[in-house]
Write a protein that holds these residues in place. Sequence first.
Motif, PDB file in Angstrom:
ATOM      1  N   PRO A 235       1.008  -1.227   0.044  1.00 13.78           N
ATOM      2  CA  PRO A 235       0.212   0.023  -0.050  1.00 13.78           C
ATOM      3  C   PRO A 235       0.716   1.214  -0.177  1.00 13.78           C
ATOM      4  O   PRO A 235       0.431   2.229  -0.284  1.00 13.78           O
ATOM      5  N   ARG A 236       2.199   1.347   0.382  1.00 15.73           N
ATOM      6  CA  ARG A 236       2.714   2.482   0.369  1.00 15.73           C
ATOM      7  C   ARG A 236       3.191   2.911  -0.863  1.00 15.73           C
ATOM      8  O   ARG A 236       3.565   4.274  -1.091  1.00 15.73           O
ATOM      9  N   TRP A 237       2.882   2.288  -2.010  1.00 16.02           N
ATOM     10  CA  TRP A 237       3.216   2.857  -3.261  1.00 16.02           C
ATOM     11  C   TRP A 237       1.863   3.751  -3.946  1.00 16.02           C
ATOM     12  O   TRP A 237       1.894   4.425  -4.611  1.00 16.02           O
ATOM     13  N   GLU A 288      -2.308   3.166 -11.158  1.00 13.26           N
ATOM     14  CA  GLU A 288      -1.284   2.046 -11.598  1.00 13.26           C
ATOM     15  C   GLU A 288       0.031   3.119 -12.084  1.00 13.26           C
ATOM     16  O   GLU A 288       1.099   2.725 -11.593  1.00 13.26           O
ATOM     17  N   ALA A 289      -0.219   3.989 -12.679  1.00 12.43           N
ATOM     18  CA  ALA A 289       0.985   4.669 -13.452  1.00 12.43           C
ATOM     19  C   ALA A 289       1.776   5.524 -12.201  1.00 12.43           C
ATOM     20  O   ALA A 289       2.824   5.592 -12.045  1.00 12.43           O
ATOM     21  N   ASP A 290       0.956   6.242 -11.278  1.00 13.98           N
ATOM     22  CA  ASP A 290       1.306   6.794 -10.143  1.00 13.98           C
ATOM     23  C   ASP A 290       2.178   5.770  -9.183  1.00 13.98           C
ATOM     24  O   ASP A 290       3.109   6.358  -8.710  1.00 13.98           O
ATOM     25  N   ALA A 291       1.611   4.719  -8.970  1.00 11.06           N
ATOM     26  CA  ALA A 291       2.168   3.905  -7.929  1.00 11.06           C
ATOM     27  C   ALA A 291       3.556   3.241  -8.649  1.00 11.06           C
ATOM     28  O   ALA A 291       4.447   3.165  -7.752  1.00 11.06           O
ATOM     29  N   TYR A 292       3.584   2.955  -9.726  1.00 10.05           N
ATOM     30  CA  TYR A 292       4.804   2.535 -10.326  1.00 10.05           C
ATOM     31  C   TYR A 292       5.775   3.887 -10.184  1.00 10.05           C
ATOM     32  O   TYR A 292       6.914   3.660  -9.775  1.00 10.05           O
ATOM     33  N   ALA A 293       5.538   4.846 -10.491  1.00 11.92           N
ATOM     34  CA  ALA A 293       6.402   5.974 -10.461  1.00 11.92           C
ATOM     35  C   ALA A 293       6.881   6.300  -8.911  1.00 11.92           C
ATOM     36  O   ALA A 293       8.161   6.280  -8.836  1.00 11.92           O
TER      37      ALA A 293
END
Length: 438
Positions: A235-237, A288-293
């Motif tokens: 969850p931290r991402w 998803e894009a934000d979490a990957y970044a």
Amino acid sequence: MTDPALDAEALRERAVASLVTARDRTTLLTSCVDGPDLTAQHSPLMSPLVWDLAHIGNQEEQWLLRAVAGHEAIRPEIDSLYDAFEHPRSERPKLPLLPPEEARRYAADVRGRALDVLERAAFHGTRLTEAGFAFGMIAQHEQQHDETMLITHQLRKGPQALTAPDPEPVPLFTGPAEVLVPGGPFTMGTSDEPWALDNERPAHRREVAPFRIDTTPVTNAAYQAFIEDGGYDEPRWWTAEGWAHVRRNSLTAPLFWRRDGRQWLRRRFGVTEVVPPDEPVLHVCWYEADAYARWAGRRLPTEAEWEKAARYDPAGDRSTRYPWGDADPGPEHANLGQRHLRPAPAGSYPAGESPLGVRQLIGDVWEWTASDFLPYPGFRAFPYKEYSEVFFGPEYKVLRGGSFAVDPVACRGTFRNWDLPVRRQIFSGFRTARSEDV
């Protein structure tokens, strides 16, 4: 001095070509499947294909025949059926829509009359007719619905209905992973692109701090590393809303992906294939894009950063129409126009890179940015509020650059797209950025 008659003739030729190209594509997308596939709703997120077909004709009738030419309505009784704001997509299959053949005849009738109007049109006098804006707006509108219909084809179950050659293979990209974009002001948006839509206007100066941006979009291989590292379980991402969305919908990978032993497969327009590692990742939502970044120790670029990377030419201290300059896109510049049915490998199209060395900013995949969809300073809605104004606010995130499904008429360095941060059926990917230490 340029002859106004020659200018008018060039505008007329451009408008005719744009309308014909759009209609050829509409015909392809609605003739490659049979009647039941046209009337079915393949996803509650999308309209039946036959709704899009008649809606295209109805918009053309309202703006080119009624608003520009002053003609009486051909089918006034269907206006409400094809009003995108009156009926949400999930309800459209229940409406008394025109059957496929009748929808085709209606759209063809409108087009024939619209071409007659275009033949006699004077490209001055009103803002709607200046430089052929109304004709360009309708060509862009049809191409946008063509992309929507292509999304419906991707969601459709069943055998393959569309084919196209793959992009040319290229050597594995070995250039720099990121590019420095210098800080300082640049001109964002446009005031003189004749067919630019209201949310691209007006041109204004924007100050951007120095930053670094990925040279190419994030690839499937890079995104798989995020998955294998437990990215969907940590969850931290994720933002709080993103994490709730992941848990609620049991997300574990991009849409259309599934694991098969030690490899990932995807479904693409009715064909199941191994996920190609060097292509830009596709069908990911903003969360998803934000979490990957975040996982990569980076962030999504803001919309202003993206546009500066795409348009700023430091040699002339100016903003160009496209990353490669002011010339219209050619096949050497970008993957556009449904010429292919997939993104090209990361690092393709060196002729299309920006002066700063950033590649594939136009075409291949829509790129999520960090920014909410908001008006520019001095924005004025035109020709109707429902094109942009009603969507402004924090609910929608901006996407830039277009995809392989976007026609050049509806894609330029200033073009703005937007969608809800949960959307994954769209042809969306991303690249990341980081602030430069100063």
